[in-house]
Design a protein around this motif. Structure first.
Motif, PDB file in Angstrom:
ATOM      1  N   GLY A 321     -47.574  11.283  70.476  1.00 40.86           N
ATOM      2  CA  GLY A 321     -47.746  10.067  71.264  1.00 40.86           C
ATOM      3  C   GLY A 321     -47.469   8.815  70.459  1.00 40.86           C
ATOM      4  O   GLY A 321     -46.879   7.855  70.961  1.00 40.86           O
ATOM      5  N   ALA A 322     -47.886   8.814  69.180  1.00 37.85           N
ATOM      6  CA  ALA A 322     -47.620   7.652  68.325  1.00 37.85           C
ATOM      7  C   ALA A 322     -46.124   7.466  68.110  1.00 37.85           C
ATOM      8  O   ALA A 322     -45.613   6.340  68.141  1.00 37.85           O
ATOM      9  N   VAL A 323     -45.398   8.576  67.914  1.00 41.46           N
ATOM     10  CA  VAL A 323     -43.959   8.485  67.707  1.00 41.46           C
ATOM     11  C   VAL A 323     -43.265   8.002  68.983  1.00 41.46           C
ATOM     12  O   VAL A 323     -42.391   7.127  68.944  1.00 41.46           O
ATOM     13  N   ALA A 390     -39.512  13.937  62.298  1.00 43.63           N
ATOM     14  CA  ALA A 390     -40.725  14.288  61.568  1.00 43.63           C
ATOM     15  C   ALA A 390     -41.675  15.142  62.397  1.00 43.63           C
ATOM     16  O   ALA A 390     -42.490  15.883  61.843  1.00 43.63           O
ATOM     17  N   VAL A 391     -41.591  15.046  63.738  1.00 44.09           N
ATOM     18  CA  VAL A 391     -42.458  15.851  64.597  1.00 44.09           C
ATOM     19  C   VAL A 391     -41.672  16.949  65.312  1.00 44.09           C
ATOM     20  O   VAL A 391     -42.169  17.557  66.262  1.00 44.09           O
ATOM     21  N   GLY A 392     -40.444  17.191  64.887  1.00 49.45           N
ATOM     22  CA  GLY A 392     -39.637  18.241  65.484  1.00 49.45           C
ATOM     23  C   GLY A 392     -38.893  17.826  66.728  1.00 49.45           C
ATOM     24  O   GLY A 392     -38.548  18.680  67.555  1.00 49.45           O
ATOM     25  N   GLY A 393     -38.640  16.538  66.886  1.00 47.85           N
ATOM     26  CA  GLY A 393     -37.950  16.042  68.070  1.00 47.85           C
ATOM     27  C   GLY A 393     -36.526  15.626  67.774  1.00 47.85           C
ATOM     28  O   GLY A 393     -36.010  15.826  66.673  1.00 47.85           O
ATOM     29  N   GLY A 394     -35.867  15.036  68.784  1.00 45.45           N
ATOM     30  CA  GLY A 394     -34.491  14.590  68.634  1.00 45.45           C
ATOM     31  C   GLY A 394     -34.213  13.373  69.503  1.00 45.45           C
ATOM     32  O   GLY A 394     -34.966  13.067  70.431  1.00 45.45           O
ATOM     33  N   ASP A 418     -44.151  22.765  63.623  1.00 47.55           N
ATOM     34  CA  ASP A 418     -44.458  23.367  62.330  1.00 47.55           C
ATOM     35  C   ASP A 418     -43.360  23.048  61.349  1.00 47.55           C
ATOM     36  O   ASP A 418     -42.230  22.745  61.719  1.00 47.55           O
ATOM     37  N   ALA A 419     -43.712  23.143  60.055  1.00 44.69           N
ATOM     38  CA  ALA A 419     -42.707  22.881  59.021  1.00 44.69           C
ATOM     39  C   ALA A 419     -41.585  23.881  59.127  1.00 44.69           C
ATOM     40  O   ALA A 419     -41.776  25.074  59.227  1.00 44.69           O
ATOM     41  N   GLY A 420     -40.403  23.345  59.134  1.00 43.75           N
ATOM     42  CA  GLY A 420     -39.223  24.194  59.205  1.00 43.75           C
ATOM     43  C   GLY A 420     -38.804  24.522  60.613  1.00 43.75           C
ATOM     44  O   GLY A 420     -37.803  25.194  60.831  1.00 43.75           O
TER      45      GLY A 420
END
Length: 438
Positions: A321-323, A390-394, A418-420
Motif C-alpha cells: 500500500g505504501a508503494v 522492491a515488492v515484486g511488482g512491475g 519473497d526474495a527472489g
C-alpha cells in the motif's frame, strides 16, 4: 533480560567490533613474537652442551649470532604482519637489509658445527631450527606449501650432506631429522595460520566498512527519492495555486486570490514538515490518504478526476500500500506537470490468478511534449519502477496519440514478494519503460 524472563539478544556496537578486532590483531602479533623467541633456547642449549675443556669463543659467538638472528626475525615478522592487510613487495630501501639477513642466517648455520664440536653433535637440528624460524618470519606473507616444506627440505639436504661422514650414526641422525622436521613444519605452519586468520579478520572488517557505506548510500537514495516525491507534488500544487491566484487577481477578485495564496502558504508549511519527516526516516505513504489527496489536487488544478477503488479494505499489505501510494502521488504529479489534461481516471482493482495482485491504472488526456529536457526526465518513472520492483511488482505505460491519452499501469502483489520471486508482469501488450519516458 526481558520482563518475561527471556534473554534478549544484543548485537555488538560498531565501536565494540572495532575494539575486538584491534585486540585480536594485538593478540596475534604478540603471540608470534613470543614464539620466535624459541630460538634463544637453542643458544642456551649450545652453551650447556659445550665441553668444559673446549674454548668458549666459538660457543659464545654462536650464542651471540642466535640472539642477533632472533632480533632480525622479529623485525621481519613485524614487517610481514603489518603488510598482511595490504600486501606490498619488499621496499627497495629494505632489500640490502634482507640480503644481509639471509647471509647472516647462513653464517649462523655454518658457525654452529664449530661451536658444537662437530657435524653430528647437534648441528643438523640447529640447521633445521634456524632455517625454519627464518621462514617463519615471512610465513604470514608466503604460501602454506612453501612454509611447511622448508623444514622438511632442509632436514633432507642436511642428512644427504652428512651421509658420507656419519657411518653407523646415519639412522639415528636421520630419525632425529624426521622428528625435528615434522615438529617445525607444524610449528611454522602455525605462523601461516595466524597470518590467514588476520587476513580473514581484515576482510570482515573491510566488509563491515563497505556495508556501512552501502547503508549510507541507500539512505541517501531514500532521502533523494522521497524528496523528489514530496517536492514534485508540492511544487506542482504551488504552481497551479499561484497561477489561479494571479488569474483571480487579474479578474478583480482579490479575496479569492488571497485565499489561494493562503493555501499556498499552508502547502509550503506542510512541505517543510514533510522534509523533516523524510530526513528523520519516519515518512510513509498511505494509499487511501494518497487517493484523497490526488483527487483534491487534480480538482484544484481544474482537472476532472474519476476515482474507482475496487479493493476490499484491509486486503493490501502495508508495504504494498505504501508503494502504491507513492506511485499515485508521482503519477498525479506527472499529470499536472507534463500534460494539458482536462480529465484523469484512477482505477484500483484486484487481478485474479495463481498469485493475487492489485492493479493501479492512471489515465489522463491532454498529451504534451516537454518544452526542454533538463536531464531529469524519467526520474519519476524510474523511482516508481524501483519501488515496485522492491515488492515484486512491475510498471508499464502506454501512449495513444489517436485518443490523446497516456496510461500508466502498476501491478503489485497483495503481499510482499519473497526474495527472489519474479516481479508481477504488467498486462499483456503494455510497452516497456524504455519505449518512452516522460
Amino acid at each position: 533480560m526481558c520482563a518475561d524472563g527471556r534473554i534478549e539478544a544484543m548485537s555488538p556496537s560498531p565501536g565494540d567490533l572495532r575494539r575486538s578486532t584491534g585486540r585480536f590483531v594485538l593478540y596475534v602479533h604478540w603471540s608470534l613474537y613470543v614464539l620466535l623467541l624459541v630460538e634463544l633456547s637453542a643458544a642456551v642449549l649450545v652453551a650447556a652442551a659445550t665441553d668444559d675443556g673446549a674454548p668458549p669463543g666459538p660457543a659464545l659467538a654462536l650464542a651471540v649470532a642466535v640472539v642477533l638472528h632472533t632480533a632480525g626475525n622479529l623485525a621481519w615478522m613485524r614487517w610481514s604482519l603489518h603488510t598482511v592487510r595490504h600486501p606490498v613487495p619488499v621496499p627497495r630501501r629494505l632489500r640490502p637489509l634482507l640480503a644481509l639477513w639471509v647471509l647472516f642466517t647462513l653464517a649462523t648455520v655454518l658457525l654452529s658445527p664449530v661451536a658444537l664440536g662437530g657435524l653430528a653433535t647437534g648441528w643438523p637440528s640447529v640447521a633445521v631450527i634456524v632455517t625454519s624460524l627464518s621462514m617463519a618470519a615471512f610465513a604470514p606473507r608466503l604460501p602454506w606449501w612453501l612454509v611447511t616444506a622448508t623444514p622438511v627440505v632442509t632436514a633432507a639436504l642436511v642428512t644427504a650432506v652428512l651421509a658420507p661422514v656419519l657411518g653407523n650414526e646415519l639412522p639415528t641422525v636421520a630419525g632425529q631429522m624426521v622428528a625435528v622436521s615434522l615438529i617445525y613444519a607444524f610449528f611454522v605452519a602455525s605462523f601461516w595460520l595466524s597470518g590467514w586468520m588476520l587476513r580473514v579478520m581484515y576482510a570482515l572488517d573491510d566488509a563491515r566498512g563497505q556495508s556501512a557505506q552501502l547503508a549510507i548510500a541507500e539512505e541517501r537514495l531514500r532521502i533523494s527519492r522521497d524528496l523528489h516525491d514530496v517536492f514534485g507534488r508540492t511544487l506542482a500544487t504551488v504552481a497551479v495555486k499561484s497561477e489561479l491566484a494571479a488569474e483571480l487577481a487579474r479578474r478583480g477578485r482579490p479575496e479569492r486570490a488571497a485565499d489561494e495564496m493562503a493555501q499556498v502558504r499552508r502547502i509550503a508549511d506542510e512541505a517543510g514538515k514533510e522534509v523533516r519527516r523524510v530526513v528523520a526516516g519516519v515518512r510513509g505513504s498511505d494509499l487511501p490518504q494518497e487517493l484523497v489527496g490526488a483527487r483534491s489536487l487534480l480538482s484544484s488544478a481544474g482537472i476532472e478526476c474519476v476515482l474507482s477503488n475496487q479493493l476490499p479494505e484491509g486486503r493490501v499489505a502495508p508495504e504494498v500500500g505504501a508503494v502504491l501510494g507513492a506511485v499515485v502521488r508521482e503519477a498525479v504529479t506527472n499529470v499536472i506537470r507534463h500534460s494539458r489534461a482536462r480529465s484523469a481516471r484512477i482505477t484500483l482493482r484486484l487481478l485474479d490468478g495463481p498469485t493475487p495482485a492489485v492493479e493501479l491504472v492512471v489515465v489522463n488526456d491532454g498529451l504534451r511534449e516537454p518544452e526542454h529536457d533538463d536531464g531529469s526526465r524519467g526520474n519519476g518513472l524510474l523511482g516508481m519502477t524501483e519501488r515496485l520492483a522492491a515488492v515484486g511488482g512491475g510498471l508499464s505505460h502506454r501512449i495513444d496519440p489517436d485518443a490523446d491519452t497516456f496510461t500508466l499501469t502498476a501491478v503489485a502483489p497483495l503481499a510482499t514478494a519473497d526474495a527472489g520471486a519474479a516481479p508481477a508482469a504488467p498486462p499483456a501488450g503494455s510497452p516497456t519503460l524504455a519505449e518512452g519516458v516522460r
